[in-house]
Design an enzyme around this catalytic site. Sequence first.
Site, short mmCIF file in Angstrom:
data_model
loop_
_atom_site.label_atom_id
_atom_site.label_comp_id
_atom_site.label_asym_id
_atom_site.label_seq_id
_atom_site.Cartn_x
_atom_site.Cartn_y
_atom_site.Cartn_z
N SER A 140 -13.42 -4.51 13.83
CA SER A 140 -13.06 -5.07 15.14
C SER A 140 -13.55 -4.09 16.18
CB SER A 140 -11.53 -5.19 15.21
OG SER A 140 -11.11 -5.41 16.54
N TYR A 153 -3.04 -1.88 14.50
CA TYR A 153 -4.27 -2.64 14.25
C TYR A 153 -5.49 -1.73 14.43
CZ TYR A 153 -7.60 -6.58 14.55
OH TYR A 153 -8.65 -7.45 14.36
P1 NAD Z 1 -7.97 -15.99 10.58
O1 NAD Z 1 -6.52 -15.73 10.74
O2 NAD Z 1 -8.53 -17.31 11.00
O3 NAD Z 1 -8.43 -15.70 9.08
C1 NAD Z 1 -7.93 -14.59 8.35
C2 NAD Z 1 -7.83 -14.99 6.88
O4 NAD Z 1 -7.40 -13.84 6.14
C3 NAD Z 1 -6.78 -16.09 6.64
O5 NAD Z 1 -7.32 -17.13 5.86
C4 NAD Z 1 -5.64 -15.36 5.93
O6 NAD Z 1 -4.92 -16.19 5.02
C5 NAD Z 1 -6.42 -14.27 5.20
N1 NAD Z 1 -5.54 -13.15 4.83
C6 NAD Z 1 -4.65 -12.48 5.61
N2 NAD Z 1 -4.01 -11.56 4.90
C7 NAD Z 1 -4.48 -11.63 3.63
C8 NAD Z 1 -4.19 -10.93 2.43
N3 NAD Z 1 -3.26 -9.96 2.39
N4 NAD Z 1 -4.89 -11.25 1.32
C9 NAD Z 1 -5.81 -12.24 1.34
N5 NAD Z 1 -6.11 -12.96 2.44
C10 NAD Z 1 -5.47 -12.65 3.57
O7 NAD Z 1 -8.66 -14.83 11.44
P2 NAD Z 1 -10.18 -14.44 11.74
O8 NAD Z 1 -10.27 -14.25 13.20
O9 NAD Z 1 -11.14 -15.29 11.01
O10 NAD Z 1 -10.16 -12.97 11.09
C11 NAD Z 1 -11.11 -12.52 10.15
C12 NAD Z 1 -11.31 -11.03 10.35
O11 NAD Z 1 -11.86 -10.81 11.66
C13 NAD Z 1 -10.02 -10.20 10.30
O12 NAD Z 1 -10.26 -9.01 9.56
C14 NAD Z 1 -9.75 -9.88 11.76
O13 NAD Z 1 -8.99 -8.69 11.93
C15 NAD Z 1 -11.15 -9.77 12.30
N6 NAD Z 1 -11.27 -9.91 13.76
C16 NAD Z 1 -11.07 -11.10 14.38
C17 NAD Z 1 -11.25 -11.21 15.76
C18 NAD Z 1 -11.11 -12.50 16.50
O14 NAD Z 1 -11.20 -12.49 17.74
N7 NAD Z 1 -10.92 -13.64 15.86
C19 NAD Z 1 -11.58 -10.06 16.50
C20 NAD Z 1 -11.74 -8.85 15.82
C21 NAD Z 1 -11.60 -8.79 14.45
#
Ligand code: NAD
Length: 257
Positions: A140, A153
Amino acid sequence: MRFDEKTVLISGAASGFGRLAAMRFAGEGAKLSLCDRDGDGLAALTQELGGAEVLTQVVDVSSAVDQEAHVAATLDRFGALDIAVNNAGIFTEMKRLPDTTLDEYEEMMAVNGRGVFLALKYQLPVMAAAGGGSIVNTASVAGITGAGYCAAYAASKHAVVGLTKAAADEYARFGVRVNALCPAFARTAMLYGFTDKMGAQKGEGREDTLDRISGRIPMGRVGEADEVVNVMLMLADPGNSFMTGQAIAVDGGLTAI
Ligand code: NAD
């Protein structure tokens, strides 16, 4: 077809970037080994993927047993692991560091930090033994900046960047590239969970909150999931053969200022 016949493991595949990445890798010829803690979400995705070759496994990425078993199941089914996208993650809520409980901190580190450590622990030797591979860890911008009010985080995502750089250094000689993807504010369930909580506190709607956030971003808007997944695939692409150990921001210019 950049990923024709490649076996691609994706964690957090039931939602957001992971789900979209599964569709995009499949569209470019990959065989998929998908995991998430959400089994229903994986089942729905498998239906949507239609004819693609897919293995799904319910995994809690903070569990060593689960992650080791998922890599073993991938090898059993496909006989190879060419690309891994370690993407599962959680974000809880913004709060001051002293208000963050120890349990909240430990949970964040267990999923986001330990989750990527365990993934690398089981994936790197397999790829090295096969002569190489490519790993993308979703960090991130909170892994490269201060990110106040998100201390747990930010700590967990800095761990992801540190693990990425250490693994890249250790495994470059074995042909394994390891890079970190550093998104900010892209439209997924995670972003909406965050903005809806924030909006409820201020009595405003989702799009109003997103507009307010957009004011801090040089491009003046939040990102689309597709824009982040484009870079995820670019990092994983075997053609991107001289890049390793990098933390690449996809953030509309947020970390440029
Ligand atoms: P999301 O919530 O749509 O998807 C996250 C997925 O991870 C979900 O399907 C959830 O069930 C799964 N998950 C959570 N904990 C878990 C565990 N312990 N074991 C297995 N699966 C698990 O969110 P996203 O935005 O697609 O996030 C994906 C990645 O991107 C994450 O690492 C998040 O921190 C990172 N991220 C997202 C953003 C954003 O703006 N969306 C920004 C920076 C970083």
